[in-house]
Write an enzyme that holds these catalytic residues in place. Structure first.
Site, PDB file in Angstrom:
ATOM      1  N   ASP A  15       0.861  -1.178   0.000  1.00 31.78           N
ATOM      2  CA  ASP A  15       0.000   0.000   0.000  1.00 31.78           C
ATOM      3  C   ASP A  15       0.898   1.229   0.000  1.00 31.78           C
ATOM      4  O   ASP A  15       2.114   1.129   0.232  1.00 31.78           O
ATOM      5  CB  ASP A  15      -0.913  -0.001   1.231  1.00 31.78           C
ATOM      6  CG  ASP A  15      -1.822   1.231   1.314  1.00 31.78           C
ATOM      7  OD1 ASP A  15      -2.395   1.607   0.277  1.00 31.78           O
ATOM      8  OD2 ASP A  15      -1.942   1.825   2.399  1.00 31.78           O
ATOM      9  N   SER A  16       0.302   2.392  -0.197  1.00 31.78           N
ATOM     10  CA  SER A  16       1.068   3.631  -0.149  1.00 31.78           C
ATOM     11  C   SER A  16       1.479   3.990   1.267  1.00 31.78           C
ATOM     12  O   SER A  16       2.334   4.863   1.466  1.00 31.78           O
ATOM     13  CB  SER A  16       0.245   4.773  -0.744  1.00 31.78           C
ATOM     14  OG  SER A  16      -0.925   4.991   0.022  1.00 31.78           O
ATOM     15  N   TYR A  47      -0.863   7.948  -2.451  1.00 26.56           N
ATOM     16  CA  TYR A  47      -0.961   7.814  -3.893  1.00 26.56           C
ATOM     17  C   TYR A  47      -2.127   8.602  -4.485  1.00 26.56           C
ATOM     18  O   TYR A  47      -2.125   8.930  -5.666  1.00 26.56           O
ATOM     19  CB  TYR A  47      -1.151   6.338  -4.281  1.00 26.56           C
ATOM     20  CG  TYR A  47       0.066   5.458  -4.143  1.00 26.56           C
ATOM     21  CD1 TYR A  47       1.334   5.978  -3.891  1.00 26.56           C
ATOM     22  CD2 TYR A  47      -0.062   4.073  -4.265  1.00 26.56           C
ATOM     23  CE1 TYR A  47       2.439   5.142  -3.768  1.00 26.56           C
ATOM     24  CE2 TYR A  47       1.037   3.231  -4.160  1.00 26.56           C
ATOM     25  CZ  TYR A  47       2.286   3.764  -3.906  1.00 26.56           C
ATOM     26  OH  TYR A  47       3.376   2.948  -3.796  1.00 26.56           O
ATOM     27  N   GLY A  48      -3.149   8.863  -3.675  1.00 25.57           N
ATOM     28  CA  GLY A  48      -4.401   9.428  -4.187  1.00 25.57           C
ATOM     29  C   GLY A  48      -4.262  10.635  -5.093  1.00 25.57           C
ATOM     30  O   GLY A  48      -4.872  10.687  -6.164  1.00 25.57           O
ATOM     31  N   CYS A  78      -4.470  -1.325  -1.935  1.00 29.32           N
ATOM     32  CA  CYS A  78      -4.656   0.116  -2.122  1.00 29.32           C
ATOM     33  C   CYS A  78      -5.586   0.300  -3.311  1.00 29.32           C
ATOM     34  O   CYS A  78      -5.328  -0.254  -4.391  1.00 29.32           O
ATOM     35  CB  CYS A  78      -3.303   0.774  -2.385  1.00 29.32           C
ATOM     36  SG  CYS A  78      -3.385   2.506  -2.907  1.00 29.32           S
ATOM     37  N   ASN A  79      -6.655   1.052  -3.132  1.00 30.52           N
ATOM     38  CA  ASN A  79      -7.612   1.260  -4.215  1.00 30.52           C
ATOM     39  C   ASN A  79      -7.010   2.053  -5.362  1.00 30.52           C
ATOM     40  O   ASN A  79      -7.227   1.739  -6.534  1.00 30.52           O
ATOM     41  CB  ASN A  79      -8.856   1.967  -3.678  1.00 30.52           C
ATOM     42  CG  ASN A  79      -9.754   1.056  -2.881  1.00 30.52           C
ATOM     43  OD1 ASN A  79     -10.726   0.521  -3.376  1.00 30.52           O
ATOM     44  ND2 ASN A  79      -9.430   0.873  -1.605  1.00 30.52           N
ATOM     45  N   THR A  80      -6.240   3.110  -5.041  1.00 32.32           N
ATOM     46  CA  THR A  80      -5.632   3.917  -6.090  1.00 32.32           C
ATOM     47  C   THR A  80      -4.660   3.091  -6.914  1.00 32.32           C
ATOM     48  O   THR A  80      -4.654   3.164  -8.153  1.00 32.32           O
ATOM     49  CB  THR A  80      -4.907   5.130  -5.479  1.00 32.32           C
ATOM     50  OG1 THR A  80      -5.828   5.891  -4.690  1.00 32.32           O
ATOM     51  CG2 THR A  80      -4.333   6.028  -6.563  1.00 32.32           C
ATOM     52  N   GLU A 161      -3.025   8.802   8.318  1.00 32.65           N
ATOM     53  CA  GLU A 161      -1.571   8.641   8.332  1.00 32.65           C
ATOM     54  C   GLU A 161      -0.935   9.411   9.489  1.00 32.65           C
ATOM     55  O   GLU A 161       0.175   9.093   9.917  1.00 32.65           O
ATOM     56  CB  GLU A 161      -0.972   9.101   7.004  1.00 32.65           C
ATOM     57  CG  GLU A 161      -1.289   8.194   5.830  1.00 32.65           C
ATOM     58  CD  GLU A 161      -0.448   6.928   5.806  1.00 32.65           C
ATOM     59  OE1 GLU A 161       0.620   6.919   6.427  1.00 32.65           O
ATOM     60  OE2 GLU A 161      -0.874   5.940   5.184  1.00 32.65           O
ATOM     61  N   CYS A 193     -11.152   3.148  -0.079  1.00 42.23           N
ATOM     62  CA  CYS A 193      -9.739   3.362   0.258  1.00 42.23           C
ATOM     63  C   CYS A 193      -9.477   2.536   1.502  1.00 42.23           C
ATOM     64  O   CYS A 193     -10.284   2.547   2.439  1.00 42.23           O
ATOM     65  CB  CYS A 193      -9.460   4.841   0.522  1.00 42.23           C
ATOM     66  SG  CYS A 193      -7.778   5.175   1.115  1.00 42.23           S
ATOM     67  N   THR A 194      -8.360   1.823   1.525  1.00 44.78           N
ATOM     68  CA  THR A 194      -8.115   0.916   2.651  1.00 44.78           C
ATOM     69  C   THR A 194      -7.779   1.657   3.940  1.00 44.78           C
ATOM     70  O   THR A 194      -7.726   1.042   5.003  1.00 44.78           O
ATOM     71  CB  THR A 194      -6.996  -0.089   2.313  1.00 44.78           C
ATOM     72  OG1 THR A 194      -5.838   0.604   1.833  1.00 44.78           O
ATOM     73  CG2 THR A 194      -7.466  -1.064   1.243  1.00 44.78           C
ATOM     74  N   HIS A 195      -7.581   2.972   3.867  1.00 44.42           N
ATOM     75  CA  HIS A 195      -7.415   3.765   5.089  1.00 44.42           C
ATOM     76  C   HIS A 195      -8.757   4.020   5.787  1.00 44.42           C
ATOM     77  O   HIS A 195      -8.802   4.225   6.998  1.00 44.42           O
ATOM     78  CB  HIS A 195      -6.783   5.123   4.778  1.00 44.42           C
ATOM     79  CG  HIS A 195      -5.336   5.090   4.431  1.00 44.42           C
ATOM     80  ND1 HIS A 195      -4.852   4.540   3.268  1.00 44.42           N
ATOM     81  CD2 HIS A 195      -4.248   5.561   5.106  1.00 44.42           C
ATOM     82  CE1 HIS A 195      -3.537   4.676   3.230  1.00 44.42           C
ATOM     83  NE2 HIS A 195      -3.151   5.290   4.330  1.00 44.42           N
TER      84      HIS A 195
END
Length: 289
Positions: A15-16, A47-48, A78-80, A161, A193-195
């Protein structure tokens, strides 16, 4: 890369940043005997807001690293990155080397379609994911009758983050971001988004109790289990002393490695909010062997 895969090899997840740990958590819960190698690209994330071509380059660099480390599967947590690079990573690893590649978009879409009662589904995601149209395409492919309303929530990732998941400021952001979805009358909301699962309490409070939240983490983990089972790549369970061991059997606790291209101390602090004590030392990596 061309060698046969071992059942004892790790599952590579990237992931980012720390958001993909929601996917790692679901995989560990479902497949507790699996070895894990997780890479958070803190040096380049989030990354978004970045162009898709750049995200694709980051994804290839990390994917190559995970394959070189002997991973038997690659999970784009990560979706992006899934929107930007899923197809090219499938071609690069799955078609060439039979290493399965998993994204997080289609599992969430399948669950949302199965969940919605009205046929109106909301998607919240990063700017990059929304602009890519990846969710619209996935819904259209699986069920063209679903009405999809998408909204970019660019600042959510920054808060997660930084370890901020509650408070008046994040509540105000959520109210602003989710207003169009409330007006559209969606009954299902995809956390694209995985966040975002770390903000599910605030999101649920704002969107209302009658809207079902869908996270791709558990559905992605189920896909990983199914495909690894079909390919006979699931790690062997620990065996009793009198049982015969296969060549790949591992009697010790599975190794779970966590690496970041950013600050390992900061990553470890945030990662423990997702995974608790199972996160030990976090290694700084430059994505080289």
């Amino acid at each position: 890369m061309g060698e046969s895969l071992s059942t004892a090899a790790p599952i590579g997840i990237f992931d980012s940043g720390v958001g993909g740990l929601t996917v790692a958590r679901a995989i560990i819960d479902l497949l507790p005997h699996e070895q894990i190698l997780y890479v958070g690209d803190g040096a380049n994330g989030p990354y978004g807001p970045k162009p898709a071509d750049q995200v694709r380059e980051f994804s290839i660099d990390i994917g190559d690293y995970l394959v070189d480390q002997g991973c038997k599967a690659i999970v784009i947590a990560c979706n992006t990155a899934t929107a930007a690079s899923f197809q090219i990573l499938q071609e690069r690893y799955e078609e060439r080397y039979d290493i399965p590649v998993f994204g997080v978009i289609q599992p969430a879409v399948r669950r949302a379609i199965a969940t919605t009662r009205s046929g109106r589904v909301g998607v919240i995601a990063t700017e990059g994911t929304v602009q890519s149209g990846a969710y619209d395409d996935a819904f259209r492919l699986l069920n063209d009758d679903i009405e999809v309303v998408s909204a970019a929530c660019p600042r959510f990732v920054d808060f997660v983050e930084r370890g901020i998941t509650t408070g008046r400021q994040i509540l105000g952001l959520a109210e602003n971001y989710l207003a169009p979805l409330q007006q559209a009358g969606v009954d299902t909301l995809v956390l694209g988004c995985t966040h975002y699962p770390l903000l599910s309490g605030v999101i649920q409070m704002v969107i209302g109790p009658d809207v079902t939240l869908v996270s791709s983490s558990e559905e992605t983990a189920k896909d990983v289990m199914r495909v690894l089972s079909e390919k006979n790549l699931l790690a062997p369970e620990s065996k009793l002393p009198h049982e015969a061991l296969t060549e790949d059997a591992v009697m010790r606790e599975p190794v779970r490695r966590f690496e970041t291209t950013g600050d390992p101390e900061r990553f470890a602090e945030l990662a423990r909010r997702f995974l608790g004590s199972m996160v030990g030392n976090v290694t700084a990596t430059t994505l080289t062997n």
